[in-house]
Write an enzyme that holds these catalytic residues in place. Structure first.
Site, PDB file in Angstrom:
ATOM      1  CG  HIS A   1      -6.521 -13.370 -22.611  1.00 49.76           C
ATOM      2  ND1 HIS A   1      -5.338 -12.714 -22.908  1.00 49.76           N
ATOM      3  CD2 HIS A   1      -6.349 -13.891 -21.368  1.00 49.76           C
ATOM      4  CE1 HIS A   1      -4.499 -12.850 -21.888  1.00 49.76           C
ATOM      5  NE2 HIS A   1      -5.089 -13.565 -20.953  1.00 49.76           N
TER       6      HIS A   1
ATOM      7  CD  GLN B   1      -0.451 -13.930 -23.233  1.00 48.19           C
ATOM      8  OE1 GLN B   1      -0.667 -12.854 -22.686  1.00 48.19           O
ATOM      9  NE2 GLN B   1       0.782 -14.383 -23.418  1.00 48.19           N
TER      10      GLN B   1
ATOM     11  CB  VAL C   1      -9.442 -12.351 -28.795  1.00 46.08           C
ATOM     12  CG1 VAL C   1      -9.193 -12.301 -27.296  1.00 46.08           C
ATOM     13  CG2 VAL C   1      -9.169 -10.989 -29.431  1.00 46.08           C
ATOM     14  CG  ASP C   2      -5.815 -13.568 -33.813  1.00 44.70           C
ATOM     15  OD1 ASP C   2      -5.522 -14.746 -34.111  1.00 44.70           O
ATOM     16  OD2 ASP C   2      -4.994 -12.794 -33.287  1.00 44.70           O
TER      17      ASP C   2
ATOM     18  N   GLY D   1       6.157 -14.206 -29.383  1.00 46.98           N
ATOM     19  CA  GLY D   1       5.519 -12.905 -29.476  1.00 46.98           C
ATOM     20  C   GLY D   1       4.798 -12.439 -28.239  1.00 46.98           C
ATOM     21  CB  THR D   2       3.723 -13.368 -25.259  1.00 50.85           C
ATOM     22  OG1 THR D   2       3.318 -12.955 -23.950  1.00 50.85           O
ATOM     23  CG2 THR D   2       4.349 -14.760 -25.186  1.00 50.85           C
TER      24      THR D   2
ATOM     25  CB  ALA E   1       6.098 -14.701 -35.009  1.00 51.71           C
TER      26      ALA E   1
ATOM     27  NE  ARG F   1      -9.114  -5.965 -30.684  1.00 52.09           N
ATOM     28  CZ  ARG F   1      -8.401  -6.535 -29.713  1.00 52.09           C
ATOM     29  NH1 ARG F   1      -8.828  -6.501 -28.472  1.00 52.09           N
ATOM     30  NH2 ARG F   1      -7.276  -7.149 -29.985  1.00 52.09           N
TER      31      ARG F   1
END
EC number: 2.3.1.286
Length: 225
Positions: free
Chosen positions: A104, A86, A88-89, A169-170, A212, A56
């Site tokens: 997260h 949310q 992690v990037d 986007g969630t 988005a 990842r």
């Protein structure tokens, strides 16, 4: 200057080419989610977990922020913007967002097993034998299933002061992140941007059934005036 709180999920990152890793069967690259995203999985097979996040992390270096990320930076010119993600990037940061809260965890950070508050920047592979100063194995700085979400209280405090809420986007189905909407002041304008919005219409809610990269610039243009 109004407080704009932005909640973002996998949808905004997916448009940059980041694999969400979860297929129709709920598997992450062929793995049960508990194998690669839980303390039990980590204890059972650290090498497997490290390899999963190394892939990842490697992919993250090949992608770039998209128009959705960049539009939120534009919004900072006229509003106080806090992004609660949310994801992690680091695409929000790379785009230029100055205030980002990661619920997260962060893929480009690792932490000590001995001391969870000992967090290090980490942009390359993390391997067995990579130790912290306490001679303890380092692990991904990711909030796994079954673990507490340390940034949740801060996210709640931020959301309680929102003048405008933007959700991007969630599905807002994953808790505890989904609970944040409950802390927004009554009648706060809410914009919900998602190609398949699973949300019930209400008076203070504007739904944009868009990706988005399309919906976020539209909302930002409206707010900037």
């Amino acid at each position: 200057m109004k407080n704009v709180v932005v909640l973002t999920g996998a949808g905004i990152s997916a448009e940059s080419g980041i694999n969400t890793f979860r297929d129709a069967n709920g598997l992450w690259e062929g793995h049960d989610i508990m194998e690669v995203a839980s303390p039990i999985g980590w204890n059972n097979n650290q090498e497997l977990v490290l390899d999963f996040y190394n892939k990842r992390r490697s992919q993250l270096h090949t992608v770039a922020p998209n128009k959705g990320h960049l539009a939120l930076v534009e919004l900072e010119k006229t509003h106080k913007v806090t992004v609660i993600t949310q994801n992690v990037d680091d695409l929000h940061e790379r785009a230029g967002s100055s205030n980002v809260v990661h619920l997260h965890g962060e893929l480009l950070k690792v932490r000590s097993q001995f001391d969870e508050n000992l967090v290090l920047d980490w942009k390359t592979d993390l391997n067995l034998g990579d130790l912290c100063e306490h001679n303890s194995q380092l692990r991904p700085h990711i909030v796994w299933f079954g673990e507490e979400v340390p940034m949740l209280d801060r996210a709640i405090q931020i959301t309680e002061k929102a003048d405008i809420l933007i959700i991007i986007g969630t599905s807002m189905q994953v808790y505890p992140a989904a609970s944040l909407v409950q802390f927004v002041p009554v009648n706060t304008p809410i914009y919900f941007i998602d190609p398949k919005p699973a949300i019930s219409p209400k008076e203070n809610l504007t739904i944009l059934a868009e990706k988005a990269t399309v919906g976020v610039p539209q909302v930002v243009q409206e707010l900037v005036g």
